[in-house]
Design an enzyme around this catalytic site. Structure first.
Site, PDB file in Angstrom:
ATOM      1  N   ASP A  69       0.858  -1.183   0.000  1.00 53.14           N
ATOM      2  CA  ASP A  69       0.000   0.000   0.000  1.00 53.14           C
ATOM      3  C   ASP A  69       0.889   1.226   0.000  1.00 53.14           C
ATOM      4  O   ASP A  69       1.942   1.258   0.636  1.00 53.14           O
ATOM      5  CB  ASP A  69      -0.976  -0.001   1.181  1.00 53.14           C
ATOM      6  CG  ASP A  69      -0.293  -0.062   2.530  1.00 53.14           C
ATOM      7  OD1 ASP A  69      -0.079   1.001   3.135  1.00 53.14           O
ATOM      8  OD2 ASP A  69       0.025  -1.176   2.979  1.00 53.14           O
ATOM      9  N   GLU A 161      -8.051   4.778  11.998  1.00 51.71           N
ATOM     10  CA  GLU A 161      -7.062   4.441  13.024  1.00 51.71           C
ATOM     11  C   GLU A 161      -6.813   5.576  14.010  1.00 51.71           C
ATOM     12  O   GLU A 161      -5.937   5.482  14.861  1.00 51.71           O
ATOM     13  CB  GLU A 161      -5.739   4.041  12.364  1.00 51.71           C
ATOM     14  CG  GLU A 161      -5.205   5.060  11.369  1.00 51.71           C
ATOM     15  CD  GLU A 161      -3.949   4.579  10.672  1.00 51.71           C
ATOM     16  OE1 GLU A 161      -2.909   4.504  11.348  1.00 51.71           O
ATOM     17  OE2 GLU A 161      -4.010   4.278   9.454  1.00 51.71           O
TER      18      GLU A 161
END
Length: 266
Positions: A69, A161
């Site tokens: 990613d 997150e």
């Protein structure tokens, strides 16, 4: 005639500087060779062409589908080099690319990365960095205006997150709104990305119907505490791939390549 103490010190400094210059002139080539060897040690992970000799980290052996990613922090990427790298029959099959963040911030490199990843036959997915402090409708709008998913692309991803000082109840409610908006737009359930600690504290026993992508840099057995199936595992942030400068996040898909393709947009 005796020199004064301060002049003696100055003379000593000049003599020492001259001696040091003489040593450099006489042994400069030796120093160059010595430091050159150190530089060679630092780049020992690369071949003579400047490409990485391996991925720089051990890849989980039991999985056959590997991916990375990225975001603008990886700067200019040579996607052809990424797609062609293969080490011991292992190669990069998929990539998650950052599209945007919050309600206003688009990733500067998204469009280029998005197009070139597909051109080089990588399965691609787009992710949004979710900010609980911003309204979910605004965040859904920026993602949907930025990302056009096509057949063969992975479902949209929400990276959650941080709390932005919001409660668990607030996070779950507004995240649910955001996920519903994306599902209505793209016709598939979005993937949720988070780390193990955030999952246990804010998402546990919620959103069970969504594919989960979990970040955990410990042994895979650590994920057992989730008490649920996961689809993607980000197992390291220190990998290396040809065509990308610096370290890269590495992931595995829990399944075969055909199963990964079945997860994609139809």
């Amino acid at each position: 005639m005796r020199l004064k103490k301060k002049y003696r010190k100055q003379l000593q400094k000049l003599l020492l500087a001259g001696l040091l210059l003489l040593i450099i002139l006489l042994f400069g080539e030796s120093f160059k060779n010595m430091f050159g060897k150190d530089k060679e040690k630092l780049s020992s992970k690369t071949t003579h062409t400047g490409l990485f000799a391996d991925f720089g980290i051990p890849l989980p052996e039991k999985y056959s589908v590997h991916g990375i990613d990225i975001s603008k922090h990886q700067k200019d990427i040579d996607w052809k080099a990424v797609s062609e790298m293969e080490v011991k029959d292992k190669k990069i099959s998929f990539v998650f690319i950052k599209a945007c963040e919050g309600a206003t911030r688009k990733d500067d490199c998204f469009e280029k990365n998005w197009e070139e990843a597909r051109e080089n036959n990588l399965i691609r997915g787009a992710y949004h960095f979710y900010r609980p402090a911003r309204e979910p409708e605004e965040q859904a709008d920026i993602f949907m205006n930025s990302v056009h998913l096509e057949k063969g692309d992975l479902p949209p991803v929400v990276d959650v997150e941080v709390t932005n000082h919001r409660s668990k109840k607030q996070i779950q409610h507004k995240l649910g709104v955001f996920l519903n908006l994306l599902e209505e737009k793209y016709g598939v359930k979005p993937i949720i990305y988070t780390n193990l600690s955030f999952y246990q504290t804010y998402l546990q026993d919620k959103f069970e119907k969504y594919p989960i992508w979990i970040a955990c840099y410990f042994d895979e057995s650590t994920l057992d505490v989730m008490n649920r199936k996961w689809s993607f595992w980000q197992h390291s942030e220190n990998g290396h791939v040809n065509g990308i400068q610096g370290a890269v996040d590495f992931n595995v898909f829990k399944g075969t390549l055909d199963e990964l393709k079945n997860l994609c947009i139809k």
